[in-house]
Design an enzyme around this catalytic site. Structure first.
Site, PDB file in Angstrom:
ATOM      1  N   HIS A   1      49.274  37.086  85.459  1.00  0.00           N
ATOM      2  CA  HIS A   1      50.551  36.414  85.195  1.00  0.00           C
ATOM      3  C   HIS A   1      50.320  35.010  84.623  1.00  0.00           C
ATOM      4  O   HIS A   1      50.768  34.001  85.173  1.00  0.00           O
ATOM      5  CB  HIS A   1      51.389  36.330  86.477  1.00  0.00           C
ATOM      6  CG  HIS A   1      52.860  36.189  86.209  1.00  0.00           C
ATOM      7  ND1 HIS A   1      53.826  36.728  87.019  1.00  0.00           N
ATOM      8  CD2 HIS A   1      53.539  35.566  85.207  1.00  0.00           C
ATOM      9  CE1 HIS A   1      55.027  36.437  86.553  1.00  0.00           C
ATOM     10  NE2 HIS A   1      54.876  35.732  85.452  1.00  0.00           N
TER      11      HIS A   1
ATOM     12  N   GLY B   1      51.267  34.124  81.454  1.00  0.00           N
ATOM     13  CA  GLY B   1      52.100  33.892  80.283  1.00  0.00           C
ATOM     14  C   GLY B   1      52.591  32.466  80.140  1.00  0.00           C
ATOM     15  O   GLY B   1      52.649  31.924  79.041  1.00  0.00           O
ATOM     16  N   ALA B   2      52.946  31.847  81.250  1.00  0.00           N
ATOM     17  CA  ALA B   2      53.461  30.476  81.203  1.00  0.00           C
ATOM     18  C   ALA B   2      52.424  29.460  81.661  1.00  0.00           C
ATOM     19  O   ALA B   2      52.746  28.280  81.820  1.00  0.00           O
ATOM     20  CB  ALA B   2      54.697  30.363  82.088  1.00  0.00           C
TER      21      ALA B   2
ATOM     22  N   GLU C   1      52.772  41.479  92.856  1.00  0.00           N
ATOM     23  CA  GLU C   1      51.794  40.454  92.489  1.00  0.00           C
ATOM     24  C   GLU C   1      51.412  39.641  93.724  1.00  0.00           C
ATOM     25  O   GLU C   1      52.301  39.056  94.357  1.00  0.00           O
ATOM     26  CB  GLU C   1      52.367  39.547  91.396  1.00  0.00           C
ATOM     27  CG  GLU C   1      52.637  40.281  90.094  1.00  0.00           C
ATOM     28  CD  GLU C   1      53.190  39.378  88.991  1.00  0.00           C
ATOM     29  OE1 GLU C   1      53.439  38.175  89.263  1.00  0.00           O
ATOM     30  OE2 GLU C   1      53.374  39.874  87.869  1.00  0.00           O
TER      31      GLU C   1
END
Length: 595
Positions: free
Chosen positions: A291, A293-294, A269
């Site tokens: 990325h 998700g959070a 990444e």
């Protein structure tokens, strides 16, 4: 000192990535916070020795080299769940606590999983791009419903369980596999736990994985596993890049065996050009996000505040509660353990400083640590074990910048040949304390033996000469550590500051003589306590003396006349003063202890 070593006033914290303002504000109340975004690896190596704490997200690589260079590092905080970017093994060897925030973003990750699943099922990203491109392609963008479909979940932890509950709300059937999941918890969420991955895969229309990336999960969904799935199934990954074999996943999409994939995490990444990850992102049947998700306002805030609170607590000497390289301390045990951690460290340090000046203390490396009363009910005694190791070696040995704590205490004990035998007795203590901890040092010749179990017998010395009895007992009164026994003497003093412990015959004028000698050297006495020989311990000694012969102990031996003078003084007592106390003051022996 507390279990985790104290730093100087205003410890410094390095924050090379973006954290929430509220989290940083917490740190700034008592710490010096240095925000240095965009540091190169070389720049990080150069400045890290100045900091006691390092707070990162996912971009900063905390390598073994960085950790070794961080001579003052006590804690590395990861504002998130995974610690893939931190060399945890290297941190453990160095005694650096690695913490994360395992719960702060679980809701966000679960919601993102459902969002990707719905986007993939209904072709939402493709439809949005098509419409913005001036097209109207309703027939091409026909999707599928999730109601009535089966969702397979690998890993029924915090995130997986929330995903399951959200999916049930959408009318889905949920099957899961997780060897550590509680059947009762799964049943309460109406999740069907299956015995194996091979039993799960043929049943699912959608498959999502929620496990950490470890050796057993790396590439766990590859060609063999994909072949077991229904033709036309869809997969999701909002956990960790690498749990899916990206090459196998790309082949399954190209062949049409899988109808789609939704991916938030990748092996590298950002993905390298022409890599399998980059090809997956470009594939028309893949919904991809960078990325995220959070990445919600709430999650960013939650994990930042959580990890900042933990850094404050650890630098303040508290036990870690979400350390990935230390045992979990349950909240109900945390409050009870903390004062005893302080006590046991003081006992270890007191033992080393008070007893090791005597020749008989040489080579004693085997100890019994005996818990009596309420403290014996604690399930996790790792912090107490670590506190003892730190206390024992702290006064006599340099650890070359390594912090001795629950992270590395067992490793250090093995390296130094220290053996600790822990014993427990839930019976009420024989000293009217609710909890009592006793430290017994074994003579070298009896290092392989163990005192019999039980409170009374465990606290009694083996039949050896009185000078061999090296026993310290302590308790806590309203969180204040107290030493209740030192050798054959029953006492009660707080193990803090600089103490002068004088072993003498209790005779008139002795206190005045000692005070006069100290006064001449400008040593002020802050407090004083006198401890007489315990009658019960004296009876034990007399029986030993009879067994070994009076000649060995000396005809003039009168232990009932002995006493300890414990003086709290305002500065270190030099060796010449100690010698004067023995030669001029009639003191049998004296030791200076700094706690």
């Amino acid at each position: 000192m507390p279990l985790l070593a104290e730093s100087a006033a205003r410890p410094k914290v390095l924050v090379p990535e973006k954290l929430s303002p509220d989290g940083l504000a917490l740190l700034k109340t008592t710490l010096e916070v240095d925000e240095r975004r965009g540091l190169s690896p070389d720049e990080l190596l150069k400045i890290i020795p100045d900091y006691q704490a390092l707070l990162v997200r996912s971009e900063t690589k905390v390598t073994a080299e960085v950790l070794q260079a961080g001579k003052n590092l006590k804690v590395v905080g990861r504002a998130g769940v995974g610690v893939d970017n931190v060399d945890v093994a290297a941190a453990t060897k160095l005694g650096i606590v690695v913490i994360n925030s395992p719960s702060g973003n679980v809701g966000a990750a679960a919601e993102h999983t459902i969002a990707l699943m719905m986007s993939m099922a209904r072709n939402i990203p493709d439809g949005c791009a098509s419409l913005k491109g001036g097209k109207w392609e309703r027939s091409r963008l026909v999707g599928v419903e999730v109601n009535g479909k089966t969702l397979g979940i690998i890993g029924l932890g915090k995130v997986g369980l929330i995903v399951a509950r959200l999916a049930k709300g959408l009318g889905m059937k949920v099957n899961a596999v997780d060897p550590y999941a509680s059947p009762a918890v799964a049943e309460s969420a109406s999740v069907n736990l299956l015995p194996s991955l091979s039993a799960l895969l043929p049943t699912v229309d959608f498959l999502t994985i929620h496990t950490p990336l470890i050796a057993s999960t790396k590439g766990m969904i590859s060609s063999t596993e994909i072949a077991q799935m229904k033709k036309g199934a869809r997969v999701l990954n909002v956990a960790r890049g690498g749990t899916f074999d990206e090459v196998a996943l790309l082949e399954a999409l190209e062949s049409g065996h899988l109808a789609g994939a939704a991916i938030d995490v990748f092996t590298s990444e950002p993905p390298v050009a022409d890599s399998s990850a980059a090809k997956l992102i470009a594939h028309p049947r893949v919904v991809a996000t960078p990325h995220l998700g959070a990445s919600t306002v709430e999650a960013q805030e939650n994990v930042s505040i959580d990890v900042c609170e933990q850094v404050l607590q650890i630098l303040g000497g508290a036990l870690p509660r979400s350390a990935v390289n230390a045992p979990l301390i349950l909240p109900e045990e945390y409050k009870k353990l903390q004062p005893f951690v302080h006590l046991v460290e003081k006992m270890g340090s007191l033992y080393t400083q008070h007893y090791t000046s005597a020749a008989s203390a040489a080579n004693r490396n085997t100890f019994d640590l005996i818990y009596e009363g309420e403290i014996s009910g604690i399930n996790n005694t790792k912090p107490l074990f670590a506190a003892l190791i730190k206390g024992l070696i702290g006064p006599i040995s340099s650890t070359a910048g390594v912090n001795v704590n629950i992270v590395n205490a067992e490793l250090i004990a093995r390296e130094r040949g220290i053996v600790i035998n822990e014993q427990f007795s839930r019976d009420p203590t024989s000293h009217s304390y609710s909890s009592l901890i006793t430290l017994v040092a074994r003579p070298p010749s009896r290092a392989s033996s163990r005192p019999p179990p039980g409170a009374a017998s465990a606290a009694q010395p083996t039949k050896t000469a009185p000078e061999q009895q090296q026993i310290i007992s302590g308790t806590c009164s309203q969180s204040q550590p107290l030493i209740s026994r030192l050798g054959r003497f029953a006492t009660s003093f707080v193990p803090e500051g600089t103490l002068l412990i004088c072993h003498n015959y209790d005779s008139p004028g002795k206190i005045g003589v000692v005070g006069s000698i100290l006064g001449k050297e400008s040593v002020n006495i802050n407090f004083m306590g006198v401890a007489a020989v315990s009658k019960s311990l004296l009876e034990q000694e007399k029986s030993v003396a009879v067994g070994e012969g009076k000649a060995q102990l000396g005809e003039a031996y009168e232990p009932e006349k002995e006493a300890l003078m414990i003086l709290g003084v305002d500065k270190t007592v030099e060796e010449n003063v100690v010698q004067a106390l023995v030669q001029e003051g009639g003191v049998l022996s004296a030791s200076v202890v700094s706690l």
